[in-house]
Structure formats: C-alpha cells, structure tokens
Design a protein around this motif. Structure first.
Motif, PDB file in Angstrom:
ATOM      1  N   ARG A  62       0.758  -1.166   0.312  1.00 19.56           N
ATOM      2  CA  ARG A  62       0.078   0.688   0.212  1.00 19.56           C
ATOM      3  C   ARG A  62       0.681   1.079   0.127  1.00 19.56           C
ATOM      4  N   ARG A  63       0.521   2.083  -1.034  1.00 15.62           N
ATOM      5  CA  ARG A  63       1.262   3.817  -0.890  1.00 15.62           C
ATOM      6  C   ARG A  63       0.483   4.309  -0.534  1.00 15.62           C
ATOM      7  N   HIS A  64       0.800   5.794   1.034  1.00 16.39           N
ATOM      8  CA  HIS A  64      -0.852   6.110   1.075  1.00 16.39           C
ATOM      9  C   HIS A  64       0.199   7.353   0.610  1.00 16.39           C
ATOM     10  N   TYR A  65      -0.923   8.092   0.754  1.00 13.15           N
ATOM     11  CA  TYR A  65      -0.168  10.038   0.251  1.00 13.15           C
ATOM     12  C   TYR A  65      -1.257  10.183   1.319  1.00 13.15           C
ATOM     13  N   PRO A  66      -1.178  11.300   2.454  1.00 16.53           N
ATOM     14  CA  PRO A  66      -2.097  11.709   3.108  1.00 16.53           C
ATOM     15  C   PRO A  66      -2.998  13.085   2.782  1.00 16.53           C
ATOM     16  N   GLY A  67      -1.642  13.880   2.720  1.00 12.70           N
ATOM     17  CA  GLY A  67      -2.499  15.112   1.826  1.00 12.70           C
ATOM     18  C   GLY A  67      -3.271  15.241   0.684  1.00 12.70           C
ATOM     19  N   ALA A  68      -3.324  14.385  -0.308  1.00 16.01           N
ATOM     20  CA  ALA A  68      -3.424  13.748  -1.249  1.00 16.01           C
ATOM     21  C   ALA A  68      -5.237  14.271  -1.765  1.00 16.01           C
ATOM     22  N   PRO A  69      -5.473  14.602  -2.611  1.00 16.82           N
ATOM     23  CA  PRO A  69      -7.167  14.440  -2.756  1.00 16.82           C
ATOM     24  C   PRO A  69      -7.344  12.960  -3.939  1.00 16.82           C
ATOM     25  N   HIS A  70      -8.641  12.161  -4.353  1.00 14.11           N
ATOM     26  CA  HIS A  70      -8.839  11.723  -4.956  1.00 14.11           C
ATOM     27  C   HIS A  70      -8.476  12.197  -6.410  1.00 14.11           C
ATOM     28  N   GLY A  71      -7.409  11.769  -7.525  1.00 10.66           N
ATOM     29  CA  GLY A  71      -7.621  11.633  -8.617  1.00 10.66           C
ATOM     30  C   GLY A  71      -5.871  12.483  -8.883  1.00 10.66           C
ATOM     31  N   PHE A  72      -5.211  12.517  -7.773  1.00  7.01           N
ATOM     32  CA  PHE A  72      -4.291  13.165  -7.130  1.00  7.01           C
ATOM     33  C   PHE A  72      -2.856  12.998  -8.648  1.00  7.01           C
ATOM     34  N   LEU A  73      -3.324  11.305  -8.604  1.00  8.43           N
ATOM     35  CA  LEU A  73      -2.166  11.073  -9.906  1.00  8.43           C
ATOM     36  C   LEU A  73      -1.899  12.058 -10.825  1.00  8.43           C
ATOM     37  N   SER A  74      -3.443  12.294 -11.563  1.00  7.32           N
ATOM     38  CA  SER A  74      -3.327  13.418 -12.517  1.00  7.32           C
ATOM     39  C   SER A  74      -2.525  14.822 -12.599  1.00  7.32           C
ATOM     40  N   LEU A  75      -2.628  14.894 -11.478  1.00  9.29           N
ATOM     41  CA  LEU A  75      -2.109  16.414 -11.487  1.00  9.29           C
ATOM     42  C   LEU A  75       0.278  16.537 -11.248  1.00  9.29           C
ATOM     43  N   ALA A  76       0.168  15.540 -11.757  1.00 11.35           N
ATOM     44  CA  ALA A  76       1.680  15.041 -11.959  1.00 11.35           C
ATOM     45  C   ALA A  76       2.646  16.231 -12.414  1.00 11.35           C
ATOM     46  N   ASP A  77       2.393  17.061 -13.193  1.00 11.52           N
ATOM     47  CA  ASP A  77       2.691  18.151 -13.736  1.00 11.52           C
ATOM     48  C   ASP A  77       3.163  19.390 -13.321  1.00 11.52           C
ATOM     49  N   THR A  78       1.719  19.591 -12.193  1.00 16.14           N
ATOM     50  CA  THR A  78       1.528  20.004 -11.168  1.00 16.14           C
ATOM     51  C   THR A  78       1.773  21.206 -10.035  1.00 16.14           C
TER      52      THR A  78
END
Length: 310
Positions: free
Chosen positions: A275-291
């Motif tokens: 499991r890779r967990h990212y506490p401060g991230a929203p749903h769909g956050f992998l789509s925000l990698a450019d910004t």
C-alpha cells in the motif's frame, strides 16, 4: 480529518469551477468531462487503436494500446480500466494517465473503453475488462507482449473492475495496480464521512455513481459482482488467488478506506500487497503530476513498486 497539502490545494483551485458530478446528470457530466479532460497528451509513447470482440455479442470493446519507445519484445503488459464512477470516462479522458502508466512501468498498456452505466449497469463493464485481459494473453504474440506478464491496473471505479477481472479472468494475471479504488457500495468506511465534501469527488457523487452502476439500485449491495471487498459481497476465499497487488490511497479522499480495507483483506487472505498512501492528497491526484511535485514523486514511487517484470 487530514488537511489537503497546500500544493494540491492550489492545483485544485486552478481547475475549472464546476458543479458536483451528481448535480449535473449523466449527459451533462459526460459533456463536461469531455470538455475538461479529453485530449491526447504529449509524449513519445506510441499508440494504436483496436477492437476486442465480446463473447456472444455482435459488438466489440474499443481498446487503445500504448507502447513506450524501444521496449523489447515480448514486453510486460497492463490492462488498464479508467475511472469515472462506472458512468464517465473514455479512452481520450484517460489518455494522460495511460501514457504515464506505460512510461513509468515500462509496460504495454491496453486501455479499455468499457461499457458504462446507466445504459450498461453491472456486470457489463466488468465483462468487458475481463474479456480484454483474456484477449491480451491470447493475443500476446501478435501484440508483442509476454503472456506470463500480463497484469491489470485501474483508477477509482476502474480499479474495482481491474481487481475483479484479476480474480475472474480465465487467464493468469501477474500483478494488479489499483489507484484509489472504489470498492464499497455501502460507503461503510469512516473516510466517506470524514471527506464527504472533499474536492474532485464527494460522498454524494459516489452514492450517485453506485446507484447507477447497481441498475438504479436494483442490484443488491452484497452482489458478488460489485466488488472484491469482503464486506461488500466478496470473501477471504475469493481473494486467495489474487496476484501481487499495489494499492495507492489518498488521505483526503472519501475512498481512502476502501483501498485500505482491501489491502488488509488481501493480507488476511495470504496475498502479497503493497500500500502506497499519500496523506495530504485528494482523489485523482496522480493526474496532477505536471503541476504538483508530490504527485510526480508518487509516480516515481510507483516505478519502484512496479519494477520491470523480466
């Protein structure tokens, strides 16, 4: 409640200000998604569009193949199911995610344009993804992939379909990669209440998506076709043959506990799970990698979690 990371908060604030999905209705939601998210991304990953025949059906399921440059044959492959609550999503709206998945994992990605609810409720989308998994293995020589290294991947509702296809396909699946999976039609996890009004996906959206996928509620929540999560109709015995699984979860996501509970269930069933967990991230956050650098870092984490499978 976990606070949204400031970098993600800024990125979300820069997105178009739109109504919640459930407030739009199906047609307007699909039109908005096409306007906001569709369009091929840049990059040197090659693509090819195909169609996969459906058993007992005159129609076929469109798929798009992504192959990174200079990828040796036979190559690993991932059959990818897009998100969208079983109601939204196209090959174009998932293009950026599929391209990045191919480049990050060094795999041929087979993106599936599965049938959507409410026109095609459960189990139509699941049947399409399962069929494409079986087709990818059977067509391995033609596609230049290794039939022993065909995995599944999915985002949100697509992660549900990917996990289910891994359990139901008449073909071996060597890995499952699940981004913030949508698994519990009862919305039983605490995160559904904690982040009911989270950005990008709300509890009301999730309720609406599940109702449409369940044929306007006609399919009971314990139907075993809806989810691999034991509390939602599955069971530990059904998970015993799951492939090694990577589960990515976000702390500011109502679906956080869906993924966490599934990871625990896989472990209890004797499976291999990371499991890779990212506490401060929203749903769909992998789509925000450019910004957002943290999202780009998450893709680097994924590269380590899903190494070349040679």
């Amino acid at each position: 409640m976990t606070d949204l990371d400031p970098a993600f908060e800024r990125a979300v604030a820069e997105l178009p200000d739109t109504p919640a999905w459930h407030e739009l209705g199906v047609e307007r939601a699909r039109a908005l998604e096409a306007e906001v998210f569709s369009g091929s991304a840049d990059g040197d990953v090659g693509t090819a569009d195909r169609a996969v025949e459906r058993p007992g059906d005159d129609d076929a399921t469109p798929v798009r193949l992504y192959r990174p440059p200079a990828l040796d044959e036979p190559a690993p492959a991932l059959v990818f199911a897009h998100g969208g609550g079983f109601v939204l999503g196209t090959l174009d709206s998932a293009d950026d995610l599929a391209r990045r998945l191919a480049a990050t994992t060094g795999s041929v990605v087979v993106s599936v344009d599965y049938r959507l609810a409410p026109e095609h409720p459960c189990p139509a989308g699941l049947a399409d993804v399962t069929t494409v998994v079986e087709w990818t293995v059977a067509s391995a020589d033609e596609l230049g992939v290794d039939p022993a290294q065909v995995g599944v991947a999915g985002s949100s509702a697509g992660a549900n379909l990917a996990a289910m296809a891994a359990l139901r396909a008449d073909a071996a699946v060597d890995i499952a990669v699940l981004f913030y999976p949508m698994l519990d039609p009862t919305l039983g996890g605490a995160s559904h209440a904690e982040h009911a009004d989270a950005p990008l996906l709300t509890r009301a959206d999730i309720e609406w998506f599940w109702r449409l996928y369940r044929d306007d509620g006609a399919i009971p929540v314990d139907d075993r076709r809806l989810s691999p999560l034991p509390a939602a109709g599955g069971g530990p015995s059904s998970l015993a043959d799951s492939p090694p699984t990577v589960v990515v979860t976000a702390g500011c996501d109502p679906l956080r506990d869906d993924g966490a509970r599934y990871a625990d269930a896989l472990t209890d069933a004797g499976g291999t799970v990371e499991r890779r967990h990212y506490p401060g991230a929203p749903h769909g956050f992998l789509s925000l990698a450019d910004t957002v650098p943290a999202a780009a870092d998450a893709w680097e984490d994924l590269a380590a979690a899903v190494p070349a499978r040679r």
